[in-house]
Scaffold this motif. Structure first.
Motif, PDB file in Angstrom:
ATOM      1  N   PHE A  34       0.831  -1.207   0.000  1.00 34.72           N
ATOM      2  CA  PHE A  34       0.000   0.000   0.000  1.00 34.72           C
ATOM      3  C   PHE A  34       0.861   1.250   0.000  1.00 34.72           C
ATOM      4  CE2 PHE A  34      -2.700   3.139   2.350  1.00 34.72           C
ATOM      5  CZ  PHE A  34      -3.641   3.301   1.351  1.00 34.72           C
ATOM      6  N   GLY A  35       2.030   1.190   0.653  1.00 30.65           N
ATOM      7  CA  GLY A  35       2.940   2.315   0.628  1.00 30.65           C
ATOM      8  C   GLY A  35       3.503   2.582  -0.753  1.00 30.65           C
ATOM      9  N   VAL A  36       3.769   1.522  -1.513  1.00 31.85           N
ATOM     10  CA  VAL A  36       4.242   1.690  -2.893  1.00 31.85           C
ATOM     11  C   VAL A  36       3.167   2.367  -3.736  1.00 31.85           C
ATOM     12  CG1 VAL A  36       5.058   0.485  -4.950  1.00 31.85           C
ATOM     13  CG2 VAL A  36       5.757  -0.311  -2.688  1.00 31.85           C
ATOM     14  N   TYR A  37       1.924   1.934  -3.553  1.00 32.86           N
ATOM     15  CA  TYR A  37       0.815   2.556  -4.286  1.00 32.86           C
ATOM     16  C   TYR A  37       0.692   4.041  -3.935  1.00 32.86           C
ATOM     17  CZ  TYR A  37      -4.005   3.947  -5.177  1.00 32.86           C
ATOM     18  OH  TYR A  37      -5.126   4.640  -5.553  1.00 32.86           O
ATOM     19  N   LEU A  38       0.734   4.352  -2.630  1.00 34.69           N
ATOM     20  CA  LEU A  38       0.648   5.755  -2.220  1.00 34.69           C
ATOM     21  C   LEU A  38       1.823   6.564  -2.766  1.00 34.69           C
ATOM     22  CD1 LEU A  38      -0.493   5.692   1.530  1.00 34.69           C
ATOM     23  CD2 LEU A  38      -1.813   6.412  -0.453  1.00 34.69           C
ATOM     24  N   ALA A  39       3.013   5.968  -2.748  1.00 33.35           N
ATOM     25  CA  ALA A  39       4.192   6.687  -3.229  1.00 33.35           C
ATOM     26  C   ALA A  39       4.072   7.011  -4.708  1.00 33.35           C
ATOM     27  CB  ALA A  39       5.443   5.859  -2.958  1.00 33.35           C
ATOM     28  N   ARG A  40       3.498   6.112  -5.486  1.00 31.82           N
ATOM     29  CA  ARG A  40       3.320   6.407  -6.915  1.00 31.82           C
ATOM     30  C   ARG A  40       2.350   7.577  -7.092  1.00 31.82           C
ATOM     31  NH1 ARG A  40       1.879   2.257 -11.945  1.00 31.82           N
ATOM     32  NH2 ARG A  40       2.147   3.856 -13.573  1.00 31.82           N
ATOM     33  N   VAL A  41       1.288   7.593  -6.291  1.00 33.17           N
ATOM     34  CA  VAL A  41       0.331   8.695  -6.359  1.00 33.17           C
ATOM     35  C   VAL A  41       1.002  10.008  -5.955  1.00 33.17           C
ATOM     36  CG1 VAL A  41      -1.807   9.609  -5.397  1.00 33.17           C
ATOM     37  CG2 VAL A  41      -1.637   7.182  -5.968  1.00 33.17           C
ATOM     38  N   PHE A  42       1.782   9.983  -4.874  1.00 35.90           N
ATOM     39  CA  PHE A  42       2.482  11.185  -4.425  1.00 35.90           C
ATOM     40  C   PHE A  42       3.494  11.648  -5.462  1.00 35.90           C
ATOM     41  CE2 PHE A  42       1.037  10.217  -0.055  1.00 35.90           C
ATOM     42  CZ  PHE A  42       0.677  11.488   0.336  1.00 35.90           C
ATOM     43  N   SER A  43       4.199  10.706  -6.087  1.00 30.95           N
ATOM     44  CA  SER A  43       5.192  11.074  -7.094  1.00 30.95           C
ATOM     45  C   SER A  43       4.532  11.776  -8.274  1.00 30.95           C
ATOM     46  CB  SER A  43       5.934   9.829  -7.572  1.00 30.95           C
ATOM     47  OG  SER A  43       6.840  10.139  -8.604  1.00 30.95           O
ATOM     48  N   ALA A  44       3.387  11.262  -8.713  1.00 32.17           N
ATOM     49  CA  ALA A  44       2.682  11.882  -9.832  1.00 32.17           C
ATOM     50  C   ALA A  44       2.179  13.278  -9.474  1.00 32.17           C
ATOM     51  CB  ALA A  44       1.518  10.989 -10.258  1.00 32.17           C
ATOM     52  N   ALA A  45       1.831  13.489  -8.202  1.00 29.35           N
ATOM     53  CA  ALA A  45       1.265  14.774  -7.803  1.00 29.35           C
ATOM     54  C   ALA A  45       2.328  15.795  -7.421  1.00 29.35           C
ATOM     55  CB  ALA A  45       0.313  14.564  -6.619  1.00 29.35           C
ATOM     56  N   TYR A  46       3.464  15.351  -6.896  1.00 27.24           N
ATOM     57  CA  TYR A  46       4.442  16.263  -6.310  1.00 27.24           C
ATOM     58  C   TYR A  46       5.633  16.561  -7.218  1.00 27.24           C
ATOM     59  CZ  TYR A  46       2.511  16.165  -1.555  1.00 27.24           C
ATOM     60  OH  TYR A  46       1.707  16.320  -0.459  1.00 27.24           O
ATOM     61  N   VAL A  47       6.011  15.605  -8.038  1.00 26.02           N
ATOM     62  CA  VAL A  47       7.284  15.724  -8.768  1.00 26.02           C
ATOM     63  C   VAL A  47       6.994  16.010 -10.243  1.00 26.02           C
ATOM     64  CG1 VAL A  47       9.489  14.635  -9.287  1.00 26.02           C
ATOM     65  CG2 VAL A  47       8.284  14.059  -7.157  1.00 26.02           C
ATOM     66  N   PRO A  48       7.147  17.241 -10.700  1.00 25.95           N
ATOM     67  CA  PRO A  48       6.909  17.560 -12.115  1.00 25.95           C
ATOM     68  C   PRO A  48       7.995  16.926 -12.997  1.00 25.95           C
ATOM     69  CG  PRO A  48       6.874  19.542 -10.742  1.00 25.95           C
ATOM     70  CD  PRO A  48       7.449  18.447  -9.909  1.00 25.95           C
ATOM     71  N   ASP A  49       7.578  16.424 -14.145  1.00 26.67           N
ATOM     72  CA  ASP A  49       8.537  15.848 -15.080  1.00 26.67           C
ATOM     73  C   ASP A  49       9.549  16.893 -15.551  1.00 26.67           C
ATOM     74  OD1 ASP A  49       7.274  13.407 -14.882  1.00 26.67           O
ATOM     75  OD2 ASP A  49       5.947  13.780 -16.592  1.00 26.67           O
ATOM     76  N   GLU A  50       9.105  18.153 -15.645  1.00 24.87           N
ATOM     77  CA  GLU A  50      10.005  19.211 -16.124  1.00 24.87           C
ATOM     78  C   GLU A  50      11.196  19.414 -15.180  1.00 24.87           C
ATOM     79  OE1 GLU A  50       5.936  19.708 -17.663  1.00 24.87           O
ATOM     80  OE2 GLU A  50       6.816  19.495 -15.654  1.00 24.87           O
ATOM     81  N   VAL A  51      10.968  19.263 -13.875  1.00 27.72           N
ATOM     82  CA  VAL A  51      12.050  19.426 -12.906  1.00 27.72           C
ATOM     83  C   VAL A  51      13.083  18.311 -13.070  1.00 27.72           C
ATOM     84  CG1 VAL A  51      12.611  19.494 -10.444  1.00 27.72           C
ATOM     85  CG2 VAL A  51      10.554  20.629 -11.287  1.00 27.72           C
ATOM     86  N   LEU A  52      12.605  17.103 -13.284  1.00 26.22           N
ATOM     87  CA  LEU A  52      13.529  15.987 -13.491  1.00 26.22           C
ATOM     88  C   LEU A  52      14.306  16.155 -14.788  1.00 26.22           C
ATOM     89  CD1 LEU A  52      11.310  12.973 -12.360  1.00 26.22           C
ATOM     90  CD2 LEU A  52      13.114  14.121 -11.070  1.00 26.22           C
ATOM     91  N   GLU A  53      13.638  16.629 -15.819  1.00 27.65           N
ATOM     92  CA  GLU A  53      14.335  16.865 -17.078  1.00 27.65           C
ATOM     93  C   GLU A  53      15.438  17.907 -16.905  1.00 27.65           C
ATOM     94  OE1 GLU A  53      14.205  15.404 -19.958  1.00 27.65           O
ATOM     95  OE2 GLU A  53      12.640  13.988 -19.347  1.00 27.65           O
ATOM     96  N   ALA A  54      15.141  18.959 -16.132  1.00 24.06           N
ATOM     97  CA  ALA A  54      16.150  19.984 -15.881  1.00 24.06           C
ATOM     98  C   ALA A  54      17.334  19.403 -15.110  1.00 24.06           C
ATOM     99  CB  ALA A  54      15.527  21.145 -15.110  1.00 24.06           C
ATOM    100  N   ALA A  55      17.059  18.530 -14.147  1.00 19.31           N
ATOM    101  CA  ALA A  55      18.136  17.907 -13.385  1.00 19.31           C
ATOM    102  C   ALA A  55      18.996  17.018 -14.272  1.00 19.31           C
ATOM    103  CB  ALA A  55      17.552  17.096 -12.226  1.00 19.31           C
ATOM    104  N   ARG A  56      18.351  16.286 -15.176  1.00 19.12           N
ATOM    105  CA  ARG A  56      19.118  15.414 -16.073  1.00 19.12           C
ATOM    106  C   ARG A  56      19.955  16.238 -17.045  1.00 19.12           C
ATOM    107  NH1 ARG A  56      13.630  12.326 -16.582  1.00 19.12           N
ATOM    108  NH2 ARG A  56      13.830  10.764 -14.910  1.00 19.12           N
ATOM    109  N   MET A  57      19.408  17.361 -17.494  1.00 26.91           N
ATOM    110  CA  MET A  57      20.174  18.219 -18.395  1.00 26.91           C
ATOM    111  C   MET A  57      21.393  18.826 -17.692  1.00 26.91           C
ATOM    112  SD  MET A  57      17.186  20.178 -20.532  1.00 26.91           S
ATOM    113  CE  MET A  57      18.399  21.156 -21.446  1.00 26.91           C
ATOM    114  N   ASP A  58      21.290  18.994 -16.374  1.00 25.33           N
ATOM    115  CA  ASP A  58      22.422  19.510 -15.604  1.00 25.33           C
ATOM    116  C   ASP A  58      23.439  18.426 -15.270  1.00 25.33           C
ATOM    117  OD1 ASP A  58      21.450  22.062 -15.641  1.00 25.33           O
ATOM    118  OD2 ASP A  58      20.441  21.915 -13.699  1.00 25.33           O
ATOM    119  N   GLY A  59      23.190  17.194 -15.711  1.00 21.21           N
ATOM    120  CA  GLY A  59      24.153  16.119 -15.526  1.00 21.21           C
ATOM    121  C   GLY A  59      23.863  15.180 -14.378  1.00 21.21           C
TER     122      GLY A  59
END
Length: 269
Positions: free
Chosen positions: A140-165
């Protein structure tokens, strides 16, 4: 309805608190929701921690290990897994997540006997690990974490982090995990409460009283009071039950602001 729910919640705690202040004679000779002739809470606590060479404190420390450390690691694993299911692309992702959802629907008591058989094969029955390791898995924690990840972590922020290396692991640790902190605390509270209140799995796995969690130890005292005619054990079980509630209250009070922010995040844009 709210009033009935409040009574349902508070009446057992009220009885527990009042009963813990009574002597053994007053416990059986007075109304459950009234005070005894004198307040004996300090004496009862002293007897609780001195009983059986201080085994109750051992039970509490065991439960802190099972629930505190176990819930912390389970929350870390759940957040990492939920993030991976949400943000990463790998073969069979949705099928694996379907297995996680299947694990959510299976009650924990149904898994106790299979877990015992696995522990017997591994040779860890009646050890700390036989109760600790199953607590690290929290579907159940894995399920909640996926929901939280979708709501809290924008894909654009991760893309910016990857572009920074930043690599995937660093992006998760330095960027995603701080954003998911309210979700982490929520998952921790759920799992901490679940492990702290766990009874059937320790009952199946453990026979050494020095390894008991507090719930199983209190059950032993209560059973002794009923079956062997030891009324002093009944009072110990009552006072011990009151003390065992305190860590849960403390943890919730300490973490409630994180939990509330996690529950209400996204409600207002």
């Amino acid at each position: 309805m709210l009033g009935l729910a409040t009574l349902y919640t508070l009446l057992p705690l009220t009885w527990l608190l009042l009963s813990s202040t009574k002597s053994r004679e007053d416990l059986f000779g007075t109304n459950g929701f009234s005070l005894g002739n004198e307040i004996h809470l300090a004496e009862n606590l002293e007897q609780l921690f001195a009983a059986d060479d201080g085994v109750y404190l051992r039970w509490v420390l065991n439960t802190v290990g099972y629930a505190g450390v176990g819930a912390l690691l389970a929350s870390l694993f759940s957040v990492a897994a939920g993030y991976a299911f949400d943000k990463l692309v790998f073969p069979g992702k949705e099928r694996l997540f379907s297995l996680v959802l299947l694990g959510v629907m299976v009650p924990g008591t149904a898994m106790a006997i299979p877990l015992y058989l696995l522990a017997a094969e591994a040779g860890v029955v009646n050890t700390f690990w036989s109760v600790f390791v199953p607590g690290l898995v929290f579907p159940f924690g894995v399920y909640l974490a996926r929901v939280f990840s979708a709501a809290y972590v924008p894909d654009e922020v991760l893309e910016a982090a990857r572009m920074d290396g930043a690599g995937e692991f660093r992006s998760f640790c330095r960027v995603a995990f701080p954003m998911m902190a309210p979700g982490f605390v929520t998952i921790f509270l759920f799992q901490f409460t679940q492990i702290w209140n766990s009874f059937f799995l320790p009952l199946v796995m453990l026979s050494d009283q020095d390894l008991y969690p507090v719930n199983l130890g209190l059950y032993v005292w209560y059973s002794s009071a009923l079956s062997q005619g030891h009324p002093e054990d009944y009072l110990l079980a009552v006072v011990g039950s009151l003390v065992s509630v305190v860590p849960l209250i403390v943890v919730f009070l300490m973490l409630q602001r994180f939990w509330k922010s996690g529950m209400t995040a996204g409600a207002v844009k």
